[in-house]
Design a protein around this motif. Structure first.
Motif, PDB file in Angstrom:
ATOM      1  N   VAL A 247      40.035  14.378  33.465  1.00  0.00           N
ATOM      2  CA  VAL A 247      39.169  14.284  34.637  1.00  0.00           C
ATOM      3  C   VAL A 247      38.874  15.715  35.090  1.00  0.00           C
ATOM      4  CG1 VAL A 247      38.863  13.321  36.946  1.00  0.00           C
ATOM      5  CG2 VAL A 247      40.259  12.106  35.264  1.00  0.00           C
ATOM      6  N   ASN A 248      37.791  16.268  34.586  1.00  0.00           N
ATOM      7  CA  ASN A 248      37.426  17.639  34.911  1.00  0.00           C
ATOM      8  C   ASN A 248      36.573  17.665  36.170  1.00  0.00           C
ATOM      9  OD1 ASN A 248      38.706  18.797  32.638  1.00  0.00           O
ATOM     10  ND2 ASN A 248      36.958  18.272  31.346  1.00  0.00           N
ATOM     11  N   LEU A 249      36.997  18.461  37.131  1.00  0.00           N
ATOM     12  CA  LEU A 249      36.251  18.664  38.363  1.00  0.00           C
ATOM     13  C   LEU A 249      35.840  20.128  38.455  1.00  0.00           C
ATOM     14  CD1 LEU A 249      38.356  16.530  40.869  1.00  0.00           C
ATOM     15  CD2 LEU A 249      36.481  15.814  39.399  1.00  0.00           C
ATOM     16  N   LEU A 250      35.103  20.455  39.517  1.00  0.00           N
ATOM     17  CA  LEU A 250      34.653  21.832  39.686  1.00  0.00           C
ATOM     18  C   LEU A 250      35.828  22.791  39.816  1.00  0.00           C
ATOM     19  CD1 LEU A 250      31.557  21.505  42.049  1.00  0.00           C
ATOM     20  CD2 LEU A 250      31.585  22.292  39.687  1.00  0.00           C
ATOM     21  N   SER A 251      36.923  22.317  40.380  1.00  0.00           N
ATOM     22  CA  SER A 251      38.095  23.181  40.508  1.00  0.00           C
ATOM     23  C   SER A 251      38.626  23.602  39.142  1.00  0.00           C
ATOM     24  CB  SER A 251      39.187  22.452  41.296  1.00  0.00           C
ATOM     25  OG  SER A 251      39.531  21.224  40.664  1.00  0.00           O
ATOM     26  N   SER A 252      38.531  22.707  38.159  1.00  0.00           N
ATOM     27  CA  SER A 252      38.962  23.056  36.806  1.00  0.00           C
ATOM     28  C   SER A 252      38.070  24.130  36.210  1.00  0.00           C
ATOM     29  CB  SER A 252      38.961  21.810  35.922  1.00  0.00           C
ATOM     30  OG  SER A 252      39.784  20.791  36.464  1.00  0.00           O
ATOM     31  N   SER A 253      36.760  24.031  36.470  1.00  0.00           N
ATOM     32  CA  SER A 253      35.841  25.056  35.987  1.00  0.00           C
ATOM     33  C   SER A 253      36.120  26.391  36.657  1.00  0.00           C
ATOM     34  CB  SER A 253      34.397  24.619  36.255  1.00  0.00           C
ATOM     35  OG  SER A 253      34.094  23.404  35.597  1.00  0.00           O
ATOM     36  N   ILE A 254      36.444  26.368  37.952  1.00  0.00           N
ATOM     37  CA  ILE A 254      36.765  27.607  38.661  1.00  0.00           C
ATOM     38  C   ILE A 254      38.029  28.229  38.089  1.00  0.00           C
ATOM     39  CG2 ILE A 254      37.463  28.543  40.898  1.00  0.00           C
ATOM     40  CD1 ILE A 254      35.642  26.502  42.217  1.00  0.00           C
ATOM     41  N   GLU A 255      39.024  27.399  37.807  1.00  0.00           N
ATOM     42  CA  GLU A 255      40.277  27.924  37.261  1.00  0.00           C
ATOM     43  C   GLU A 255      40.081  28.522  35.874  1.00  0.00           C
ATOM     44  OE1 GLU A 255      44.868  26.411  36.384  1.00  0.00           O
ATOM     45  OE2 GLU A 255      43.308  25.003  37.011  1.00  0.00           O
ATOM     46  N   SER A 256      39.290  27.843  35.029  1.00  0.00           N
ATOM     47  CA  SER A 256      39.051  28.375  33.689  1.00  0.00           C
ATOM     48  C   SER A 256      38.253  29.662  33.738  1.00  0.00           C
ATOM     49  CB  SER A 256      38.309  27.336  32.849  1.00  0.00           C
ATOM     50  OG  SER A 256      37.042  27.022  33.416  1.00  0.00           O
ATOM     51  N   TYR A 258      38.304  31.801  36.228  1.00  0.00           N
ATOM     52  CA  TYR A 258      39.215  32.825  36.745  1.00  0.00           C
ATOM     53  C   TYR A 258      40.169  33.306  35.654  1.00  0.00           C
ATOM     54  CZ  TYR A 258      42.794  35.034  39.639  1.00  0.00           C
ATOM     55  OH  TYR A 258      43.678  35.937  40.167  1.00  0.00           O
ATOM     56  N   THR A 259      40.640  32.398  34.813  1.00  0.00           N
ATOM     57  CA  THR A 259      41.530  32.782  33.723  1.00  0.00           C
ATOM     58  C   THR A 259      40.814  33.696  32.726  1.00  0.00           C
ATOM     59  OG1 THR A 259      42.684  30.669  33.964  1.00  0.00           O
ATOM     60  CG2 THR A 259      43.064  31.890  31.931  1.00  0.00           C
ATOM     61  N   ALA A 260      39.516  33.445  32.519  1.00  0.00           N
ATOM     62  CA  ALA A 260      38.731  34.264  31.598  1.00  0.00           C
ATOM     63  C   ALA A 260      38.193  35.537  32.247  1.00  0.00           C
ATOM     64  CB  ALA A 260      37.570  33.451  31.042  1.00  0.00           C
ATOM     65  N   LEU A 261      38.628  35.828  33.488  1.00  0.00           N
ATOM     66  CA  LEU A 261      38.215  37.034  34.212  1.00  0.00           C
ATOM     67  C   LEU A 261      36.712  37.070  34.477  1.00  0.00           C
ATOM     68  CD1 LEU A 261      40.383  39.729  32.386  1.00  0.00           C
ATOM     69  CD2 LEU A 261      40.961  38.375  34.392  1.00  0.00           C
ATOM     70  N   ARG A 262      36.123  35.898  34.599  1.00  0.00           N
ATOM     71  CA  ARG A 262      34.688  35.816  34.920  1.00  0.00           C
ATOM     72  C   ARG A 262      34.536  35.592  36.418  1.00  0.00           C
ATOM     73  NH1 ARG A 262      32.104  31.500  30.956  1.00  0.00           N
ATOM     74  NH2 ARG A 262      30.206  32.413  31.847  1.00  0.00           N
ATOM     75  N   TYR A 263      34.776  36.651  37.170  1.00  0.00           N
ATOM     76  CA  TYR A 263      34.813  36.555  38.621  1.00  0.00           C
ATOM     77  C   TYR A 263      33.457  36.196  39.244  1.00  0.00           C
ATOM     78  CZ  TYR A 263      39.341  38.750  37.857  1.00  0.00           C
ATOM     79  OH  TYR A 263      40.608  39.027  37.420  1.00  0.00           O
ATOM     80  N   PRO A 264      32.330  36.700  38.735  1.00  0.00           N
ATOM     81  CA  PRO A 264      31.050  36.234  39.291  1.00  0.00           C
ATOM     82  C   PRO A 264      30.840  34.734  39.131  1.00  0.00           C
ATOM     83  CG  PRO A 264      30.720  38.283  38.104  1.00  0.00           C
ATOM     84  CD  PRO A 264      32.125  37.842  37.816  1.00  0.00           C
TER      85      PRO A 264
END
Length: 300
Positions: A247-256, A258-264
């Motif tokens: 169950v992927n939500l927007l929070s999961s996309s934000i976490e991924s 952030y892990t990939a250092l894609r801050y923008p």
């Protein structure tokens, strides 16, 4: 004999600024610095881009274009659907409970106990409270064990865990106090004489509820809706622990991101969630204004 001081001619009376005005300006300034400015910085940061794990500080629309072209609409719709469903469920069960707690519980001790129980979750870690449900909803958990031992089911129910049901189930207990407490505070401030007057005038309990209690408790309902919908849109503990990656939500996309250092990308997704919340609040304000106008028209 007492001598009176001669009045000072030409002196203007000193201007006194009320303490409440000073306090209001201090609060507004602190709110601007601590809340508004970081949100503006977040929004500005979303117009940068990332290349080779480094942020490119050149304004562009590449991050937003990639955000809408990456297929996140399905994730956005799922997040919005789950958040609104959880919020409406909380409102459906939270309003009657808040009404009973404010006006139905005659014992002060019982009211104090329930209020204390509502505040206990604020002192516990959300992860610790959520992970317990995995042992209850799992295939070898308590619910499946009871169902199979009583002969209700022959096999364990696999949809109890790692599904949208489990995500809903985990979010509802966690977000119950933020919905109940504002509604309770609004209802308890309603004067009991208004309810008694409505009953004396021949109104049924349903009419008293709809025409007296509900309109006067709308500020609390609005606050509870906001305090529930906002965390539901940004929830990441329940989807991660109870969704199991299914169950992927927007929070999961934000976490991924952030892990990939894609801050923008993180800034753009966060700004997108805030925009969704503001849009829903604007729609709610229009609906409440329409309901208020309709009630005034009926009274005339």
């Amino acid at each position: 004999m007492t001598q009176t001081r001669p009045k000072d001619k030409g002196r203007k009376p000193a201007m006194r600024i009320p303490v409440a005005t000073v306090a209001l300006w201090v609060i507004c300034a602190a709110w601007t610095v601590l809340v508004i400015v970081p949100l503006l910085i977040l929004f500005v940061y979303s117009f940068f881009s990332t290349e080779y794990f480094q942020t490119i500080y050149e304004p562009s629309l590449e991050t937003w274009k990639g955000l809408f072209a990456s297929g996140r609409w399905e994730v956005t719709l799922r997040t919005l659907r789950i958040a609104l469903t959880v919020t409406l469920i909380e409102l459906a069960i939270g309003f009657p409970f808040a009404l009973w707690l404010a006006k139905g519980a005659r014992s002060q001790m019982a009211r104090a106990v329930f209020l204390a129980l509502l505040t206990i979750p604020f002192f516990l870690d959300l992860s610790s409270r959520t992970i317990v449900w995995r042992a209850i909803l799992g295939q070898n958990g308590l619910i499946n064990s009871v169902l199979m031992s009583t002969g209700i089911t022959d096999a364990p129910l696999d949809w109890l865990l790692y599904s949208e049901f489990s995500v809903h189930f985990g979010m509802i207990p966690a977000l119950f106090p933020p919905m109940v407490l504002p509604i309770y505070m609004a209802i308890i401030l309603i004067d009991d004489t208004l309810i008694e007057a409505s009953n004396d005038l021949g109104a049924t309990p349903a009419q008293t509820l709809w025409k007296v209690i509900v309109p006067l408790s709308l500020p609390g309902v609005m606050a509870g809706f906001v305090f529930t919908l906002g965390p539901a849109l940004a929830a990441w503990v329940e989807p991660g622990m109870l969704g199991g990656g299914f169950v992927n939500l927007l929070s999961s996309s934000i976490e991924s991101a952030y892990t990939a250092l894609r801050y923008p990308v993180v800034a753009a997704l966060s700004a997108f969630v805030i925009g969704l919340l503001l849009l829903i609040l604007a729609l709610m304000a229009l609906i409440l204004r329409h309901l208020g106008g309709a009630r005034l028209a009926l009274r005339r």
